[in-house]
Design a protein around this motif. Structure first.
Motif, mmCIF file in Angstrom:
data_model
loop_
_atom_site.group_PDB
_atom_site.id
_atom_site.type_symbol
_atom_site.label_atom_id
_atom_site.label_comp_id
_atom_site.label_asym_id
_atom_site.label_seq_id
_atom_site.Cartn_x
_atom_site.Cartn_y
_atom_site.Cartn_z
ATOM 1 N N ILE A 59 0.846 -1.196 0.000
ATOM 2 C CA ILE A 59 0.000 0.000 0.000
ATOM 3 C C ILE A 59 0.879 1.243 0.000
ATOM 4 C CG2 ILE A 59 -1.763 1.322 1.254
ATOM 5 C CD1 ILE A 59 -2.633 -1.313 2.570
ATOM 6 N N LEU A 60 0.512 2.201 -0.815
ATOM 7 C CA LEU A 60 1.111 3.539 -0.782
ATOM 8 C C LEU A 60 0.056 4.517 -0.296
ATOM 9 C CD1 LEU A 60 3.277 5.720 -1.509
ATOM 10 C CD2 LEU A 60 2.245 5.771 -3.802
ATOM 11 N N GLU A 61 0.395 5.327 0.714
ATOM 12 C CA GLU A 61 -0.477 6.448 1.072
ATOM 13 C C GLU A 61 0.249 7.742 0.751
ATOM 14 O OE1 GLU A 61 -3.381 8.438 4.395
ATOM 15 O OE2 GLU A 61 -2.076 6.799 5.059
ATOM 16 N N ARG A 75 -0.865 -2.185 10.850
ATOM 17 C CA ARG A 75 -1.101 -3.054 12.002
ATOM 18 C C ARG A 75 -2.205 -4.072 11.750
ATOM 19 N NH1 ARG A 75 -0.840 1.989 14.452
ATOM 20 N NH2 ARG A 75 -3.125 2.026 14.596
ATOM 21 N N GLU A 76 -3.337 -3.588 11.241
ATOM 22 C CA GLU A 76 -4.519 -4.440 11.167
ATOM 23 C C GLU A 76 -4.595 -5.274 9.896
ATOM 24 O OE1 GLU A 76 -8.182 -2.501 12.188
ATOM 25 O OE2 GLU A 76 -7.208 -1.221 13.690
ATOM 26 N N LEU A 77 -3.949 -4.844 8.835
ATOM 27 C CA LEU A 77 -4.019 -5.582 7.578
ATOM 28 C C LEU A 77 -2.757 -6.388 7.307
ATOM 29 C CD1 LEU A 77 -5.690 -2.872 5.291
ATOM 30 C CD2 LEU A 77 -6.778 -4.626 6.721
ATOM 31 N N GLY A 78 -1.709 -6.154 8.088
ATOM 32 C CA GLY A 78 -0.469 -6.860 7.866
ATOM 33 C C GLY A 78 0.175 -6.535 6.538
ATOM 34 N N ALA A 79 -0.137 -5.365 6.007
ATOM 35 C CA ALA A 79 0.393 -4.954 4.715
ATOM 36 C C ALA A 79 1.690 -4.177 4.892
ATOM 37 C CB ALA A 79 -0.635 -4.089 3.978
ATOM 38 N N ARG A 80 2.490 -4.143 3.836
ATOM 39 C CA ARG A 80 3.629 -3.237 3.815
ATOM 40 C C ARG A 80 3.098 -1.880 3.349
ATOM 41 N NH1 ARG A 80 8.583 -2.361 -0.429
ATOM 42 N NH2 ARG A 80 9.554 -0.680 0.755
ATOM 43 N N VAL A 81 3.213 -0.890 4.186
ATOM 44 C CA VAL A 81 2.694 0.443 3.895
ATOM 45 C C VAL A 81 3.863 1.407 3.762
ATOM 46 C CG1 VAL A 81 1.180 2.313 4.658
ATOM 47 C CG2 VAL A 81 0.583 -0.069 5.180
ATOM 48 N N VAL A 82 3.842 2.191 2.689
ATOM 49 C CA VAL A 82 4.821 3.247 2.459
ATOM 50 C C VAL A 82 4.048 4.554 2.313
ATOM 51 C CG1 VAL A 82 6.655 4.101 0.957
ATOM 52 C CG2 VAL A 82 6.368 1.643 1.295
ATOM 53 N N ALA A 83 4.552 5.627 2.873
ATOM 54 C CA ALA A 83 3.877 6.921 2.808
ATOM 55 C C ALA A 83 4.812 7.980 2.236
ATOM 56 C CB ALA A 83 3.385 7.350 4.183
#
Length: 245
Positions: A59-61, A75-83
């Protein structure tokens, strides 16, 4: 309307104004605090659900603000998040949520084509100096059949407050409930809108004055608020655009 490098720029997407508004979190925090008085569905929850329902892994925000949504997704989706945010302070706050974050330009993202399953742009596309090139860049970093979740407000949201100031509406926006669908349809096969309506309440004049002062385009009007008419309940209208390539 002012211009940047030959591109039309409205009040809320003037780069200098945006830089001032997000130099620290004080203005943003004042606006977020108002949501605690809200009735009806929470648009932040509707946006989160639009993300969660496709179980993205990457995921990119863009424009994460204080990073609450980015942190929750991680935390809740267990995704790799980059902002990515243009404000060093917003990047710092997002990193404090345990999310990888970097200073960057949404029109020139430092990622290869098709890097992400999903992109989130929550209450930020109206700050883009060029909405067309920004949406095009977001589609570039999405994989085939990827999803964009974009959140914005109606131009008449909080209309009762703006009526007290006789402004005719909130800040002028290039990406709102009323006009946000069109730039998205140029790049996405499916654009679904999920309208979220409710109310918020300004308990007193000082709360309303703080809110108006938090908006760079309206701050000069804050002291014009009347001393009567409180508390004031105002209609709230946000739209979550859910877009598929």
């Amino acid at each position: 309307m002012p211009k940047l490098a030959g591109k039309p720029v409205s009040a809320v997407n003037d780069p200098e104004l945006v830089a001032r508004e997000y130099a620290d979190e004080s203005r943003l925090s004042a606006r977020i605090a108002l949501q605690s008085t809200g009735t009806g569905p929470d648009p932040r929850q509707i946006a989160f659900e639009a993300v969660a329902e496709v179980s993205p892994r990457r995921i990119l925000e863009v424009g994460p603000g204080r990073g609450e949504l980015a942190g929750r997704m991680a935390r809740e989706l267990g995704a790799r998040v980059v902002a990515v945010d243009q404000s060093p302070r917003m990047v710092e706050l997002t990193r404090a949520q345990g999310v990888e974050a970097m200073v960057g330009d949404v029109e020139e993202l430092p990622f290869a084509d098709g890097t992400f399953d999903l992109v989130v742009a929550a209450w930020m596309l109206y700050h883009a100096a060029n909405i067309d090139s920004t949406v095009r860049e977001l589609t570039r970093v999405l994989r085939p059949e990827g999803r964009l979740v974009a959140v914005t407000n109606s131009e008449r949201s909080l209309g009762e407050l703006w009526d007290l100031l006789d402004t005719g509406g909130g800040p002028v926006s290039t990406f709102s409930t009323e006009n946000g669908e069109w730039p998205l349809l140029r790049y996405f096969t499916v654009v679904e809108r999920r309208d979220v309506k409710g109310t918020v309440t300004f308990p007193d004049r000082e709360t309303a004055r703080t809110y108006v002062a938090s908006l760079e385009t309206k701050a000069h009007l804050a002291d014009r608020l009347p001393h009567a008419n409180w508390p004031l309940t105002a209609s709230r209208h946000a739209t979550v655009f859910v877009c598929e390539l």
